[in-house]
Design an enzyme around this catalytic site. Structure first.
Site: not given
Ligand SMILES: [Zn+2]
Lengths: 166, 174
Positions: A47, A52, A96-97, A138-139, A142
């Site tokens: 995702g 981000q 996480c990215l 999670h997304e 953000h």
């Molecule tokens: Zn993340």
């Protein structure tokens, strides 16, 4: 078409709260295309959220279909997502990215009912569970300026136990 | 030279060990990497990765005043490692049962043979002295897949009064 730069902690923009999408037009479609391309180009992930890449609108992409044996709705573009109902909780491991080289345990609702708009602005409801529900939570964090680091539970805490052998 | 040291501190537990040890390191110009602390039966132990420009002898000199004051055993070795070399677990195994004092030895042997790298292990004894319950949790990396771990444990559990659960750890990246 472009691969966008991913913001990395401690970039203060990761704490910014994103605004709802209001216009469903070509500009939106082309941004979603770039966001997906960025997600596919990076380290394997399930995702990504628009903030981000420094785009502060409430757009997330989720796709857990690459994981074997996990209930899922395939490749999802979720706009202005809204969790209507949460049930249960389970601890799982997340990375996480935007937070390289660290993973930690996070507690999330086990089942959710989600309402979101698709690319055309049509409202859809989803019942999700397990890994897919976790990815969505999670997304959405953000979009609200939160990282999984804000929700860590102990590394030693028990994971939800799914199968018991006798 | 990597300049990473592994510092192990062991002693009777008392308030302030972590803060005093880490303050001595920080004041002497060292930096912490990964750390893990455990308290067992009134005893304290911590392993700390310390990045320090000087020699092991100099690092020891920094910490020994605190060690002497708090009666701690301090052990320092130079390590080749760096940060981010830890293996990620992909499976968690929980086992409990009555009357199986050998549960740890029995199951870990089988798990290693089935291709498990044990990354974290905790075991405890609950229940009463006459009716003990042995409980163990293991996180590991299953080199040959989670199914081979399940198979191996099935044979261990057969005919015994123990419960085993195997849960894949699916790390979410997003
Ligand atoms: Zn993340």
């Amino acid at each position: 078409m472009a691969i966008l730069d991913i913001l990395v902690y401690p970039d203060p923009r990761l704490a910014q709260i994103s605004s709802p999408v209001e216009k469903f037009n070509d500009e939106l479609l082309s941004f979603i295309f770039d966001l997906e391309e960025t997600m596919r180009a990076g380290p394997p992930s399930v995702g990504i959220a628009a903030p981000q890449v420094g785009h502060f609108e409430r757009i997330i992409l989720v796709d857990v279909s690459s994981k074997p044996k996990i209930p899922n709705h395939g490749r999802l573009t979720l706009i202005n997502p809204n969790i209507l109902c949460k049930q249960g909780s389970m601890v799982g491991r997340e990375g996480c990215l935007s937070v390289p080289e660290y993973t930690g345990n996070v507690s999330r609702a086990e089942k959710i009912t989600l309402q979101a708009l698709n690319k055309e602005g049509k409202s859809l409801n989803y019942n999700m569970e397990g890994f897919e529900a976790r990815a969505v939570q999670h997304e959405i964090d953000h979009l609200d300026g939160l990282l999984f680091l804000d929700r860590l539970v102990s590394r030693r805490s028990s994971l939800f136990i799914r199968k018991v052998y006798k | 030279m990597s300049n990473w040291y592994m510092l192990t501190v062991v002693g009777r537990d008392r308030p302030g060990i972590v803060s005093q040890v880490t303050l001595a390191i920080y004041k002497g110009g060292g930096n912490l990497g990964e750390a893990s602390m455990v308290r067992l039966g009134g005893n304290f132990s911590i392993m700390l990765m310390v990045h320090y420009e000087g020699t092991a002898e100099l690092l020891e000199k920094l910490i020994s005043p605190v060690g002497d004051k708090l009666h701690l055993h301090i052990h320092i070795v130079s390590i080749k490692g760096a940060l981010h070399q830890r293996l990620e677990p992909d499976v968690r195994i929980s086992i409990y049962g009555a009357d199986r004092a050998g549960i740890v030895a029995e199951t870990t042997g089988v798990l290693v043979e089935a291709g498990l790298n044990i990354l974290n292990l905790e075991s405890d004894v609950g229940g009463s002295p006459t009716n003990p319950i042995y409980i163990m949790e293991i996180d590991g990396a299953a080199r040959n897949g989670v199914d081979s771990i399940r198979l191996a444990l099935d044979s261990v559990a057969k005919g015994k009064n123990i419960k085993i659960s195997v849960t894949p750890i699916n790390t979410l990246m997003g």
